[in-house]
Each structure stands twice: as C-alpha cells, then as structure tokens.
Write a protein that holds these residues in place. Structure first.
Motif, PDB file in Angstrom:
ATOM      1  N   ASP A   1       3.169 122.484  99.610  1.00  0.00           N
ATOM      2  CA  ASP A   1       2.959 121.423 100.421  1.00  0.00           C
ATOM      3  C   ASP A   1       1.544 120.925 100.679  1.00  0.00           C
ATOM      4  O   ASP A   1       0.504 119.952 100.569  1.00  0.00           O
ATOM      5  CB  ASP A   1       3.475 121.454 101.755  1.00  0.00           C
ATOM      6  CG  ASP A   1       3.143 120.304 102.728  1.00  0.00           C
ATOM      7  OD1 ASP A   1       3.909 119.317 102.365  1.00  0.00           O
ATOM      8  OD2 ASP A   1       2.542 120.544 103.738  1.00  0.00           O
TER       9      ASP A   1
ATOM     10  N   THR B   1      11.617 117.129 103.572  1.00  0.00           N
ATOM     11  CA  THR B   1      10.006 117.172 102.923  1.00  0.00           C
ATOM     12  C   THR B   1       9.919 116.574 101.685  1.00  0.00           C
ATOM     13  O   THR B   1       8.976 115.939 101.430  1.00  0.00           O
ATOM     14  CB  THR B   1       9.652 118.714 103.153  1.00  0.00           C
ATOM     15  OG1 THR B   1      10.001 119.313 104.468  1.00  0.00           O
ATOM     16  CG2 THR B   1       8.307 118.829 102.739  1.00  0.00           C
TER      17      THR B   1
ATOM     18  N   TYR C   1      10.013 112.780 102.092  1.00  0.00           N
ATOM     19  CA  TYR C   1       8.864 112.241 102.554  1.00  0.00           C
ATOM     20  C   TYR C   1       7.572 112.197 101.653  1.00  0.00           C
ATOM     21  O   TYR C   1       6.935 111.352 101.261  1.00  0.00           O
ATOM     22  CB  TYR C   1       8.165 112.926 103.643  1.00  0.00           C
ATOM     23  CG  TYR C   1       9.040 112.989 105.002  1.00  0.00           C
ATOM     24  CD1 TYR C   1       9.431 111.802 105.605  1.00  0.00           C
ATOM     25  CD2 TYR C   1       9.756 114.176 105.822  1.00  0.00           C
ATOM     26  CE1 TYR C   1       9.910 111.385 106.755  1.00  0.00           C
ATOM     27  CE2 TYR C   1      10.140 113.861 106.929  1.00  0.00           C
ATOM     28  CZ  TYR C   1      10.702 112.551 107.459  1.00  0.00           C
ATOM     29  OH  TYR C   1      11.388 112.534 108.574  1.00  0.00           O
ATOM     30  N   HIS C   2       7.541 113.387 100.606  1.00  0.00           N
ATOM     31  CA  HIS C   2       6.508 113.449  99.771  1.00  0.00           C
ATOM     32  C   HIS C   2       6.955 112.288  98.638  1.00  0.00           C
ATOM     33  O   HIS C   2       5.830 111.652  98.048  1.00  0.00           O
ATOM     34  CB  HIS C   2       6.386 114.669  99.054  1.00  0.00           C
ATOM     35  CG  HIS C   2       5.850 115.920  99.868  1.00  0.00           C
ATOM     36  ND1 HIS C   2       5.106 116.838  99.183  1.00  0.00           N
ATOM     37  CD2 HIS C   2       5.683 115.760 101.172  1.00  0.00           C
ATOM     38  CE1 HIS C   2       4.607 117.501 100.282  1.00  0.00           C
ATOM     39  NE2 HIS C   2       4.925 116.908 101.305  1.00  0.00           N
TER      40      HIS C   2
ATOM     41  N   SER D   1       4.224 106.080 105.599  1.00  0.00           N
ATOM     42  CA  SER D   1       4.879 107.156 104.733  1.00  0.00           C
ATOM     43  C   SER D   1       4.328 108.509 105.404  1.00  0.00           C
ATOM     44  O   SER D   1       5.044 109.493 105.700  1.00  0.00           O
ATOM     45  CB  SER D   1       4.804 107.006 103.534  1.00  0.00           C
ATOM     46  OG  SER D   1       5.745 105.821 103.082  1.00  0.00           O
TER      47      SER D   1
ATOM     48  N   HIS E   1       5.954 111.381 107.643  1.00  0.00           N
ATOM     49  CA  HIS E   1       6.053 112.972 107.359  1.00  0.00           C
ATOM     50  C   HIS E   1       5.244 114.039 108.385  1.00  0.00           C
ATOM     51  O   HIS E   1       5.909 114.945 108.821  1.00  0.00           O
ATOM     52  CB  HIS E   1       5.233 113.191 105.816  1.00  0.00           C
ATOM     53  CG  HIS E   1       4.913 114.583 105.470  1.00  0.00           C
ATOM     54  ND1 HIS E   1       6.017 115.502 105.588  1.00  0.00           N
ATOM     55  CD2 HIS E   1       3.989 114.909 104.783  1.00  0.00           C
ATOM     56  CE1 HIS E   1       5.450 116.536 105.166  1.00  0.00           C
ATOM     57  NE2 HIS E   1       4.176 116.327 104.594  1.00  0.00           N
TER      58      HIS E   1
END
Length: 233
Positions: free
Chosen positions: A150, A194, A197-198, A216, A220
């Motif tokens: 991340d 996660t 979202y990425h 976006s 996140h």
C-alpha cells in the motif's frame, strides 16, 4: 533563585531570542532572492557584522538551520544553503504529533487528495504499469496485511506529481503510516476492499481524470480513517 541565577537565565533567554532573529535574517536571504538554494551564505564574521551579534549566537543559529536541513556546514569552502527541499522540519512536526493519530490521518488525506489530482495530469505510462504491479502483488498476499504494498502504491502516485515540495512532506508522512495501520487489527483490514479502492484509483489515473481520481482516493482514505479511528475512540 539568586540574582546571579536570574541573570544567567535572562542571558540564556536573550541569546535564544537573538539566535532566532539571526535565523530569520538568514532565511530572509532566500525569501528576498538575494541568495538562491545551493548558494554560499556569508561567513560567521560577516554575519556577526550584519546581525550585530556575537559569534556564539551565530553558531547557535547555524546549528539550528543545519538540523533543519536548510544549510550544509562542515566544508572548507564555507556554509551553503541546501539545494533541495528536505524532510526534516515536517518530520519534526510529525514526531511532536506522534500520539495524535487523528491529525496524522487528516494531514495525509489533505495531502494525498491534492497529489492524486496532479498525478492524473502528469503520471506516465511506466508509472501506471508500476501501479498495476502493486495491485497484482496485493491480490496475491497471503494475509490481509497489505501495508508494505500500500505504501509503495501511494509513493508512486506522490512521485508522479513531479513536485519536490510534496516529496519533502510525503516521505516522513509515510513513515507514520504504520502507526496509523497499527490501530486497525489485521482481521479488520479487509484486503479485498483495499484492492478495489486501488483499482478504482488506478483506472481514474489511467483516464487522466482528476475529479474521478480525487473521489476514488477520498473513498479509500476515508475507509482507512474510519477503520483506524474506530479503535482509538
């Protein structure tokens, strides 16, 4: 307190105040563009004359500026202004706020929302490929701990904004990223969300759409914020 001790305290206070004034004068050389990053600053003797203070005060001021990464000392050729933005001042601010997780999360949100809109304008195809590689790596993780990948994802976006000022802030902020994630138990991190979202952020950047990228990224980071703050209330 004796008169002698009181006088010593007053002298110390006066010296600190004078040192701050010298710091302001030196920084003003940059602000007024009399000198530029990388330029040599006046010698200690010249600064003593300009600022009308003693050598110990000048040295104290220069030491403070060196700690902050604003000047570079220790060379035979003299003292020079740094030629690029350093992360020390912001890192110190974060260190003083290390226990305030809410503030750290909020400054990250404010910073990264701006970064991602710039990234939508500037990101290269090569950087987009690297982003997608982090997404693929995240999908294959054996646990829900995606912290390392991340951070890499967000670092690529920050770099793609092509702004050294942002980089000086983003690096120390990411160092506090693990502290924020520590507030979220592993079983609550929801790796699949996660990843989604990425993916949304990636597609917005690929379309070069700053508004969609902003939206976006906010979703996140708001997801992370809610997860972290739920466990510190």
């Amino acid at each position: 307190m004796t008169n002698k001790e009181m006088m010593m305290d007053m002298k110390s206070l006066s010296r600190k105040s004078l040192s701050k004034q010298v710091i302001d004068e030196i920084i003003n050389l940059l602000v007024t563009e009399k000198l530029k990053p990388g330029d040599k600053i006046p010698t200690e003797l010249e600064l003593m004359e300009i600022c009308n203070v003693s050598r110990p005060v000048i040295r104290e001021a220069l030491t403070s500026l060196e700690v902050l990464g604003i000047v570079n000392r220790g060379t035979r050729n003299g003292t020079f202004f740094s030629d690029k933005v350093g992360s020390q001042p912001f890192a110190m601010m974060l260190a003083l706020s290390a226990g305030d997780v809410r503030s750290i999360i909020e400054i990250r949100i404010a910073l990264e929302l701006g970064l991602v809109t710039l990234a939508a304008e500037k990101i290269t195809e090569q950087e987009l490929e690297k982003l997608w590689e982090t997404i693929e790596e995240m999908k294959s993780l054996p646990t829900d701990d995606s912290s390392k990948v991340d951070k890499q994802f967000h670092k690529i976006i920050a770099h793609s904004a092509r702004n050294p000022l942002f980089e000086g802030i983003m690096d120390p902020l990411q160092n506090f990223h693990d502290k924020v994630l520590d507030q979220i138990p592993l079983e609550d991190r929801e790796l699949e969300k996660t990843v989604n979202y990425h993916v949304d952020i990636y597609h917005a950047l690929k379309k070069r759409d700053p508004i969609e990228a902003y939206t976006s990224m906010y979703r996140h980071l708001d997801f992370v914020r809610n997860k972290a703050l739920k466990n510190i209330k």
